[in-house]
Design a protein around this motif. Structure first.
Motif, PDB file in Angstrom:
ATOM      1  N   GLN A  69       2.312  -3.697  -6.925  1.00 32.83           N
ATOM      2  CA  GLN A  69       1.230  -3.334  -7.828  1.00 32.83           C
ATOM      3  C   GLN A  69       1.849  -3.033  -9.185  1.00 32.83           C
ATOM      4  N   LEU A  70       1.358  -3.740 -10.201  1.00 34.88           N
ATOM      5  CA  LEU A  70       1.951  -3.682 -11.536  1.00 34.88           C
ATOM      6  C   LEU A  70       0.900  -3.279 -12.561  1.00 34.88           C
ATOM      7  N   THR A  71       1.368  -2.697 -13.657  1.00 40.28           N
ATOM      8  CA  THR A  71       0.510  -2.414 -14.797  1.00 40.28           C
ATOM      9  C   THR A  71       1.244  -2.823 -16.071  1.00 40.28           C
ATOM     10  N   SER A  72       0.472  -3.236 -17.083  1.00 37.38           N
ATOM     11  CA  SER A  72       1.060  -3.759 -18.314  1.00 37.38           C
ATOM     12  C   SER A  72       0.501  -3.036 -19.531  1.00 37.38           C
ATOM     13  N   GLU A  73       1.366  -2.787 -20.489  1.00 37.38           N
ATOM     14  CA  GLU A  73       0.943  -2.095 -21.712  1.00 37.38           C
ATOM     15  C   GLU A  73      -0.051  -2.936 -22.503  1.00 37.38           C
ATOM     16  N   ASN A  74       0.116  -4.260 -22.500  1.00 43.04           N
ATOM     17  CA  ASN A  74      -0.786  -5.121 -23.269  1.00 43.04           C
ATOM     18  C   ASN A  74      -1.872  -5.768 -22.418  1.00 43.04           C
ATOM     19  N   LYS A  97      -3.896   7.452 -14.925  1.00 43.86           N
ATOM     20  CA  LYS A  97      -4.971   6.589 -15.396  1.00 43.86           C
ATOM     21  C   LYS A  97      -4.398   5.262 -15.887  1.00 43.86           C
ATOM     22  N   PHE A  98      -5.084   4.172 -15.506  1.00 46.71           N
ATOM     23  CA  PHE A  98      -4.632   2.837 -15.868  1.00 46.71           C
ATOM     24  C   PHE A  98      -5.811   2.025 -16.395  1.00 46.71           C
ATOM     25  N   THR A  99      -5.515   1.183 -17.378  1.00 46.51           N
ATOM     26  CA  THR A  99      -6.527   0.249 -17.874  1.00 46.51           C
ATOM     27  C   THR A  99      -6.386  -1.117 -17.206  1.00 46.51           C
ATOM     28  N   ASN A 100      -5.305  -1.310 -16.446  1.00 54.60           N
ATOM     29  CA  ASN A 100      -5.142  -2.570 -15.732  1.00 54.60           C
ATOM     30  C   ASN A 100      -4.171  -2.383 -14.568  1.00 54.60           C
ATOM     31  N   ILE A 101      -4.434  -3.085 -13.486  1.00 53.93           N
ATOM     32  CA  ILE A 101      -3.538  -3.124 -12.330  1.00 53.93           C
ATOM     33  C   ILE A 101      -3.543  -4.558 -11.785  1.00 53.93           C
TER      34      ILE A 101
END
Length: 202
Positions: free
Chosen positions: A150-155, A69-73
């Motif tokens: 494709q990247l995801t970031s903690e903030n 699960k991701f909140t941003n991509i």
């Protein structure tokens, strides 16, 4: 003095060892100077729940063994162009991201079977990493390679400056600053992609 053929003497000097040494020195310097590698990075938000603070949304992607699960991509499109005058049989470079940013997938666009993109440690849903190395085989003059990350970031934030390319080769990365320059560089490519081939036919 009247019998001296100065034209023949001049030709002899120009064709002699001194002039040849100067030519050799020029091409040696040209081949061995630091080579420019064009680089363009375009960053787009594919999905980012933090764009709207009133929403708490996640996207689920099923991997090989489990659901993630991701909140941003974000999608980072990286293009490299050999703008120098040297051919590389293999060109090794690395991508480094901050600790808060992870690569979760890479899409490699090899134009044909004679141009390869190899990784030593490929980012996946099960192997989310912030640094890895890539080898382009070959990377000849005017060759163009495209890589999508494709990247995801903690903030929930990623800037183009967060994506750092590095290499041990004697080169310097130079930004392709405008779409026009980017299009011109692609048009000059002689061996990459069917679009370029069709343009050269007409």
């Amino acid at each position: 003095m009247e019998d001296i053929n100065w034209i023949q003497i001049g030709i002899g000097v120009l064709g002699g060892g001194a002039f040849g040494a100067l030519i050799n020195q020029y091409f040696h310097h040209r081949r061995n100077k630091v080579q420019p590698i064009g680089r363009n990075i375009e960053l787009k938000s594919f999905f980012n729940a933090t764009d709207n603070s009133s929403m708490s949304t996640q996207i689920s992607i099923t991997g090989t063994t489990e659901e993630h699960k991701f909140t941003n991509i974000f999608t980072a499109s990286i293009q490299l162009i050999n703008k120098g005058n040297s051919d590389f049989e293999e060109f090794d470079f690395g991508i480094t991201l901050p600790e808060s940013i992870k690569a979760i997938k890479i899409l490699k666009d090899s134009a044909d079977r004679h141009h390869q993109i190899n990784l030593n440690n490929e980012p996946t849903l099960e192997n989310q990493i912030n640094e890895f190395d890539i080898t382009l085989k070959p990377f000849n003059r005017k060759d163009v390679y495209d890589i999508d990350l494709q990247l995801t970031s903690e903030n929930g934030e990623i800037k183009e400056g967060d994506i750092v390319c590095g290499t041990s080769h004697s080169i310097k990365f130079v930004d392709i600053v405008s779409p026009t320059e980017k299009a011109l560089e692609i048009a000059k490519s002689v061996a990459i992609g069917p679009m370029i081939i069709s343009l050269n036919k007409y």
